[in-house]
Design an enzyme around this catalytic site. Structure first.
Site, PDB file in Angstrom:
ATOM      1  N   SER A 316       0.846  -1.189   0.000  1.00  0.00           N
ATOM      2  CA  SER A 316       0.000   0.000   0.000  1.00  0.00           C
ATOM      3  C   SER A 316       0.879   1.235   0.000  1.00  0.00           C
ATOM      4  O   SER A 316       2.080   1.170   0.267  1.00  0.00           O
ATOM      5  CB  SER A 316      -0.896   0.029   1.245  1.00  0.00           C
ATOM      6  OG  SER A 316      -0.151   0.424   2.387  1.00  0.00           O
ATOM      7  N   ASP A 317       0.306   2.385  -0.292  1.00  0.00           N
ATOM      8  CA  ASP A 317       1.028   3.633  -0.080  1.00  0.00           C
ATOM      9  C   ASP A 317       0.923   3.998   1.409  1.00  0.00           C
ATOM     10  O   ASP A 317       0.205   3.361   2.178  1.00  0.00           O
ATOM     11  CB  ASP A 317       0.474   4.739  -0.973  1.00  0.00           C
ATOM     12  CG  ASP A 317       1.543   5.756  -1.356  1.00  0.00           C
ATOM     13  OD1 ASP A 317       2.488   5.965  -0.572  1.00  0.00           O
ATOM     14  OD2 ASP A 317       1.437   6.357  -2.452  1.00  0.00           O
ATOM     15  N   TRP A 318       1.632   5.039   1.783  1.00  0.00           N
ATOM     16  CA  TRP A 318       1.755   5.444   3.197  1.00  0.00           C
ATOM     17  C   TRP A 318       0.374   5.662   3.834  1.00  0.00           C
ATOM     18  O   TRP A 318      -0.373   6.531   3.413  1.00  0.00           O
ATOM     19  CB  TRP A 318       2.574   6.727   3.270  1.00  0.00           C
ATOM     20  CG  TRP A 318       2.884   7.218   4.640  1.00  0.00           C
ATOM     21  CD1 TRP A 318       2.034   7.858   5.488  1.00  0.00           C
ATOM     22  CD2 TRP A 318       4.133   7.129   5.336  1.00  0.00           C
ATOM     23  NE1 TRP A 318       2.654   8.173   6.664  1.00  0.00           N
ATOM     24  CE2 TRP A 318       3.960   7.738   6.607  1.00  0.00           C
ATOM     25  CE3 TRP A 318       5.388   6.595   5.025  1.00  0.00           C
ATOM     26  CZ2 TRP A 318       4.995   7.829   7.536  1.00  0.00           C
ATOM     27  CZ3 TRP A 318       6.412   6.680   5.960  1.00  0.00           C
ATOM     28  CH2 TRP A 318       6.206   7.296   7.196  1.00  0.00           C
ATOM     29  N   ASN A 319       0.057   4.824   4.814  1.00  0.00           N
ATOM     30  CA  ASN A 319      -1.178   4.943   5.610  1.00  0.00           C
ATOM     31  C   ASN A 319      -2.446   4.741   4.793  1.00  0.00           C
ATOM     32  O   ASN A 319      -3.557   5.012   5.264  1.00  0.00           O
ATOM     33  CB  ASN A 319      -1.233   6.313   6.313  1.00  0.00           C
ATOM     34  CG  ASN A 319      -2.151   6.313   7.511  1.00  0.00           C
ATOM     35  OD1 ASN A 319      -2.098   5.411   8.347  1.00  0.00           O
ATOM     36  ND2 ASN A 319      -3.015   7.314   7.620  1.00  0.00           N
ATOM     37  N   ALA A 320      -2.332   4.258   3.549  1.00  0.00           N
ATOM     38  CA  ALA A 320      -3.490   4.213   2.646  1.00  0.00           C
ATOM     39  C   ALA A 320      -4.564   3.245   3.113  1.00  0.00           C
ATOM     40  O   ALA A 320      -5.755   3.457   2.826  1.00  0.00           O
ATOM     41  CB  ALA A 320      -3.036   3.860   1.236  1.00  0.00           C
TER      42      ALA A 320
END
Length: 792
Positions: A316-320
């Site tokens: 995932s992307d950051w905190n997504a």
């Protein structure tokens, strides 16, 4: 509220993409709801049957054995990518408490970490002191260099030479792996047609064919021919899911695009990267028509894994994952985690949802447990392919780290790449190259001494003290008798001690002015979208003051995106777009300005006349009333500006001239399975040895679905000595003319195709036609397929 399993499948069914949900172990079909019925109660999902997942069944014996031995908590730990520091303070979070997590098997990967020795100790703890000895993955955004910083990605795309990107990526891999890293979050292959979007600086611009070639090159550069070699690193192709198409160019926003656009414009670079063997992918922050990519099972497990056969890891992307709640598709962290896991996301970047919030749900759901096992298997397989199980300490040689970073060979490669990335946009009366005769040249503009801006966005371990500024490079390389004077006039952020009056005095005393204007690094990048891409006000005021002096003015444009500089370009004698060039910026600029190198960069996206003309692309559909320069006609245009961009896609000038011959075809009719062969001679008619970028475009004038005005289908940067001719032969297949049709896939329709060759999308020099005789169905995005090129 509906159950988390169903909530995403209803909108996905409406997308009409029709992909098989082969990646998940759950095979339930979406329930059918009559249009006239308003659901007032939760929809009951039918019983689900688990089926084998290839990622698990095809894993190695070692991976299968490890998965079988792992406790549930250890499995969830592998899905956890934790921040070991901050981007400006690496390793700062590697506390004793963090080491205990590693010993307990609660961490699968760290980002924001670096250093052969400190990461070696961290890896030793993982392999020697945890129960199963599973190695860690160490990651960083190594986007255009690690310590030796190359030009920003959009500038690398402007070289129009995939080999330049491949070399830059290989050097970045060599340096970052020497510093203990295994994994980079690059390449970014998002196509965008709207330069208001700040992250345009990280990609290859507006065209899917150009983007596909640059995607392949970076994957091959980072990963090499042997991913287990300690000189290579795992590539992450990102951001899967049309991240480059946010409404209004606002970062993280919804991509409200058609299925046609998704498949023909935004997906081809991801397909090309898959075929090149990218080891991982990252999902995008955005949603497509309301479905967040991080929870989009149709795209991830259906298209990417099912149709394309991608067998790598997805992060995932950051905190997504946690942000799925903000999207409004999950009511809790547990729901968000379940949606992401079922969609096919393997590793959770920093939100800590998968490691901590889905435990109870997984225990109660046999199919979800199988999804978890498959995710763990994909992560372990990535580690295995990197050679971490067999040689976990191979990346932790401090002597190699010291010898590799910023080596003279790497700096020279960065200098050459920077010279090849610059785009000469205007050159009135041969203002460039500069004369070597004695003269005084005034360099004006605070960006000339700004070293941070030359590092650009995502500078990894690049340091300002490593950079040769534009000003220093000009002073150090000026011919004998040339005097370089300098005044900042203004600094980009309005700070520093500089006055416009002092700049006017300095410029007035010179023979000519090099006006260094544009954007500083903090105006391009993530969360750096701009509503107006004209020059910042203080830069525009500085430009007007310089033009008013009456001396010859050459604009040295520093930027991470196309800018609307219609007025400034009109008043300048020359405009050289330098982008943000990396550690060798100043030396490279001197090489081009004094003619050691003839510029041959080309625009990977057009420059608009005004911000209000965005988004726009050369490959738009013609419409029923195509744009016409005649204002008395009602056509598809703005009435207050010309119908052409300021500088078109593919544009770039040289210090010489090139003449194109006739475009010839080996056959005017082509059957299915046969090749389309086109050839054209190109002659350097000037007096300077130089590169030309020969561009091949295609148009399908009559089809069942309206086709773009032009589509790039080939290009070649070729060096042609003065007075000589090179003949280029382009070999395509009919599949490269395929049209995406919903419910059918990629279809090659019989009929006429027009091919055009030129120096830009707006500078066509020769054309021809061929006829395809048969209809065929292919499973490949047309723009993802490379054209073979021979030079004689």
């Amino acid at each position: 509220m509906t159950d988390s399993r169903i909530r995403l499948r209803l909108p996905l069914a409406l997308m009409g993409l029709g992909f098989a949900l082969v990646g998940s172990s759950c095979t339930t079909q979406p329930p059918v709801v009559a249009e006239s019925v308003v659901a007032t109660a939760p929809i009951e999902a039918p019983a689900e049957a688990c089926k084998p997942i290839e990622s698990l069944t095809n894993a190695s014996a070692r991976v299968k054995d490890l998965v079988a031995q792992m406790t549930l908590d250890e499995k969830l730990g592998q899905l956890n990518q934790a921040a070991g520091g901050r981007s400006k303070s690496l390793n700062s979070k590697l506390t004793p408490e963090e080491m205990e997590k590693v010993r307990r098997g609660e961490i699968g990967s760290y980002l924001h970490v670096a250093g052969a020795e400190p990461l070696g100790e961290l890896q030793r703890v993982a392999v020697e002191e945890s129960r199963l000895g599973i190695p860690l993955l160490f990651a960083m955004d190594v986007v255009h260099g690690y310590r030796t910083i190359f030009p920003v990605p959009i500038a690398m795309a402007a070289t129009w030479d995939p080999e330049d990107w491949k070399q830059a990526a290989a050097i970045a891999a060599d340096e970052s792996s020497a510093a203990g890293l295994h994994w980079t979050f690059a390449p970014m292959v998002d196509i965008t047609r709207d330069p208001r979007w700040g992250r345009i600086v990280e990609g290859a611009g507006a065209d899917p064919y150009l983007g596909a070639r640059m995607a392949e090159a970076q994957v091959e550069g980072y990963q090499g021919t042997d991913l287990s070699s300690p000189e290579t690193i795992l590539a992450t192709t990102k951001h899967f899911g049309a991240y480059g198409a946010p409404t209004g160019g606002r970062d993280y926003g919804t991509a409200d695009i058609s299925e046609q656009s998704l498949m023909e414009t935004y997906m081809p670079p991801f397909y090309a990267a898959t075929r090149a063997g990218t080891g991982s992918m990252m999902t995008a922050f955005n949603d497509i028509a309301g479905v967040p990519t991080t929870a989009n099972e149709v795209l991830i497990d259906g298209l990417l894994r099912g149709d394309w056969g991608f067998d790598g890891m997805i992060v995932s992307d950051w905190n997504a994952i946690a942000e799925l709640m903000n999207h409004g598709v999950a009511a809790s962290r547990e729901e968000a985690g379940v949606l992401a896991l079922k969609a096919g996301v393997d590793m959770d970047m920093t939100s800590n949802v998968l490691p901590t919030d889905i435990r109870n749900t997984v225990q109660a759901d046999e199919c979800l447990m199988q999804d978890l096992d498959a995710a763990v298997a994909r992560i372990l397989t990535a580690k295995e392919r990197l050679g971490l199980f067999d040689a976990p300490m191979a990346y932790h040689d401090a002597q190699r780290e010291a010898e590799t970073l910023l080596s003279p060979q790497h700096r020279q490669a960065a200098r050459e790449a920077a010279t090849r990335a610059m785009v000469l946009l205007k050159n009135k009366n041969g203002a460039l190259p500069l004369s070597s005769s004695p003269q005084t040249i005034a360099v004006i503009g605070g960006l000339a001494e700004d070293k941070m801006t030359q590092l650009g966005s995502w500078r990894a371990q690049g340091k300002p003290e490593d950079v040769v500024s534009l000003l220093d490079g000009l002073k150090q390389n000026a011919p004998e008798g040339t005097r370089i004077t300098y005044a900042a006039g203004v600094f980009p952020k309005g700070d520093g001690e500089a006055t416009l009056d002092a700049a006017i005095v300095t410029a007035s005393a010179a023979d000519r002015i090099l006006l260094v204007i544009g954007e500083d690094y903090d105006l391009s990048g993530e969360a750096r979208s701009r509503s107006d891409i004209a020059l910042p006000r203080n830069q525009a005021e500085l430009a007007e003051a310089m033009f008013a002096i009456g001396k010859p003015v050459t604009i040295i444009l520093v930027t991470g995106r196309p800018l609307a500089i219609e007025s400034e370009a009109a008043q300048a004698d020359a405009v050289l777009n330098t982008w943000m060039l990396g550690v060798e910026a100043g030396n490279a600029l001197a090489d081009v300005l004094w003619g050691k190198v003839s510029p041959a960069g080309r625009l990977p996206i057009e420059f608009p006349r005004r911000t209000g003309a965005l988004p726009h692309t050369y490959s738009e559909y013609p419409g029923g009333r195509p744009a016409d320069s005649d204002l008395t006609k009602d056509t598809n245009r703005y009435m207050d500006i010309p119908i052409t961009p300021l500088f078109p896609f593919g544009h770039g000038l040289s210090y010489t001239q090139f003449e194109y011959g006739e475009l010839n075809t080996a056959s005017t009719t082509v059957q299915a399975g046969k090749d389309i062969v086109l050839s054209i001679p190109v002659t350097n008619t000037g007096k300077v040895d130089a590169d030309e970028v020969v561009q091949l475009y295609m148009r399908d004038p009559y089809a069942s679905i309206a086709r773009p005005k032009r589509e790039l289908r080939g290009f070649q940067r070729v060096n042609i000595p003065a007075g000589q001719t090179k003949t280029l032969t382009f070999t395509l297949t009919p599949d490269q003319a395929a049209i995406y049709k919903s419910g059918t896939g990629w279809v090659v329709e019989p009929g006429k195709l027009e091919f055009m060759v030129g120096a830009s999308a707006a500078d066509i020099r020769s054309s021809t036609e061929i006829t395809l005789t048969q209809q065929t169905i292919t499973g490949t995005p047309a723009s993802a397929l490379p054209t073979r090129i021979r030079i004689e």
